[in-house]
Design an enzyme around this catalytic site. Structure first.
Site, PDB file in Angstrom:
ATOM      1  N   ILE A   1       0.872  -1.166   0.000  1.00 36.92           N
ATOM      2  CA  ILE A   1       0.000   0.000   0.000  1.00 36.92           C
ATOM      3  C   ILE A   1       0.914   1.223   0.000  1.00 36.92           C
ATOM      4  O   ILE A   1       2.074   1.154   0.409  1.00 36.92           O
ATOM      5  CB  ILE A   1      -0.982   0.033   1.194  1.00 36.92           C
ATOM      6  CG1 ILE A   1      -0.245  -0.089   2.538  1.00 36.92           C
ATOM      7  CG2 ILE A   1      -2.021  -1.056   1.067  1.00 36.92           C
ATOM      8  CD1 ILE A   1      -1.176  -0.028   3.742  1.00 36.92           C
ATOM      9  N   ASP A   2       0.399   2.340  -0.488  1.00 41.67           N
ATOM     10  CA  ASP A   2       1.228   3.526  -0.658  1.00 41.67           C
ATOM     11  C   ASP A   2       1.753   4.056   0.675  1.00 41.67           C
ATOM     12  O   ASP A   2       1.175   3.803   1.737  1.00 41.67           O
ATOM     13  CB  ASP A   2       0.423   4.631  -1.354  1.00 41.67           C
ATOM     14  CG  ASP A   2      -0.026   4.228  -2.747  1.00 41.67           C
ATOM     15  OD1 ASP A   2       0.672   3.415  -3.372  1.00 41.67           O
ATOM     16  OD2 ASP A   2      -1.079   4.731  -3.194  1.00 41.67           O
ATOM     17  N   LYS A   3       2.825   4.813   0.598  1.00 43.77           N
ATOM     18  CA  LYS A   3       3.457   5.389   1.790  1.00 43.77           C
ATOM     19  C   LYS A   3       2.440   6.091   2.689  1.00 43.77           C
ATOM     20  O   LYS A   3       2.421   5.877   3.906  1.00 43.77           O
ATOM     21  CB  LYS A   3       4.552   6.369   1.358  1.00 43.77           C
ATOM     22  CG  LYS A   3       5.168   7.161   2.507  1.00 43.77           C
ATOM     23  CD  LYS A   3       6.088   8.259   1.993  1.00 43.77           C
ATOM     24  CE  LYS A   3       6.558   9.134   3.151  1.00 43.77           C
ATOM     25  NZ  LYS A   3       7.349  10.292   2.671  1.00 43.77           N
TER      26      LYS A   3
END
Length: 304
Positions: free
Chosen positions: A137-139
């Site tokens: 999942i994105d930062k």
């Protein structure tokens, strides 16, 4: 490590060498076997073969399984929130602002750095920089991630992702007032030719489907639940922008004037999968992080 010998019989002798050998030992992935063949670590009748070699009955295969590569990753005590763990898998609740695995510019402080400190065993299929990581999942997205502790679990979880049987439900705050209560976005996603760091809707992109339903409306914002059918890079962020409701706080896909949140308001709250070893369905849910809850309370107060 002792060489492993396999004699091809009618029971296992059909098809490419990587396919056949992956059935011999379920902890070997086809990608892993292909690399071993390429490196000359697999001998057929005392000779190296090409990666597309098709085995024949009577073939005598010797696999010189490489020693596990030492991970050159700094183990860091990041006090990760591990919500479940057994001998095969773990589920971790990643905080917003944390990168999943080391990459140029992010060699420390990542989820992998923390896992290396807290977890004894991690799968090695994805290489030395991404041990155990089967999806990301994105930062600036918070929430739940599955992590594989061995290669058998890794292969199983990846196959479940490919077969779209993993449950992944997110909560997102988007700009605008969505008038309908639910909907499905079916639009292919690919690299933006004008900005290689961004994704966009393109005709020749990868199939991508997001189901959403409205949870609450706040005038100029709408809280939605998004359920992924596929898992493309930035999928929810790109799809919600595509239908005219970009994520609040999103610096890449949202409007320039947005809320103060240091990243997109997106939380991976629920994940469910079939356990690699016992076949039972496991599902985990984590509430919104405190900063997300505080943001919603502010919008609720403004609505009154």
């Amino acid at each position: 490590m002792e060489p492993i010998e396999v004699v091809i019989t009618e029971e296992n002798g059909n098809g490419r060498i990587d396919k056949v050998l992956s059935t011999v030992n379920p902890e070997w992935s086809r990608t892993q076997i292909q690399q071993w063949v390429k490196d000359g670590a697999v001998l057929v009748n005392e000779h190296t073969v090409k990666q597309n070699y098709k085995v024949k009955i009577g073939d005598h295969i010797v696999i010189i399984e490489p020693e596990p590569e030492e991970l050159d990753i700094v183990a860091e005590d990041l006090s990760l929130d591990i919500v479940y763990e057994d001998e095969d898998v773990l589920v971790v609740n990643k905080p917003r602002g944390m990168v999943v695995h080391p990459a140029p510019g992010h060699v420390t402080g990542t989820l992998v750095n923390g896992l290396m400190y807290q977890v004894k065993d991690l799968s090695g299929i994805n290489g030395v920089m991404r041990p155990g990581i089967v999806h990301r999942i994105d930062k600036d997205t918070s929430g739940l991630l599955m992590v594989a502790k061995n290669d058998l679990a890794h292969v199983s979880l990846v196959n479940q992702l490919v077969n779209k049987t993993v449950t992944r439900v997110y909560t997102a705050l988007v700009h605008g007032h969505i008038p309908h209560d639910q909907g499905t976005i079916d639009a292919p996603i690919g690299r933006d030719v004008k900005d290689r760091q961004s994704m966009t809707i393109v005709d020749n992109g990868k199939h991508a489907v997001t189901h959403f339903k409205v949870l609450e409306r706040f005038g100029n914002f709408t809280l939605v639940e998004c359920k992924l059918e596929t898992g493309r890079t930035h999928q929810i962020r790109v799809h919600m922008k595509y239908i005219g409701y970009p994520l609040a706080g999103d610096p890449k896909y949202g409007p320039k004037k947005t809320i103060e949140f240091n990243g997109q308001a997106l939380h991976a709250g629920t994940i469910g999968f079939e356990h690699p070893r016992n076949g039972q369905y496991y599902e985990f849910t984590q509430p919104l992080p405190e900063d997300f809850q505080t943001l919603l309370k502010q919008l609720q107060n403004e609505k009154r």
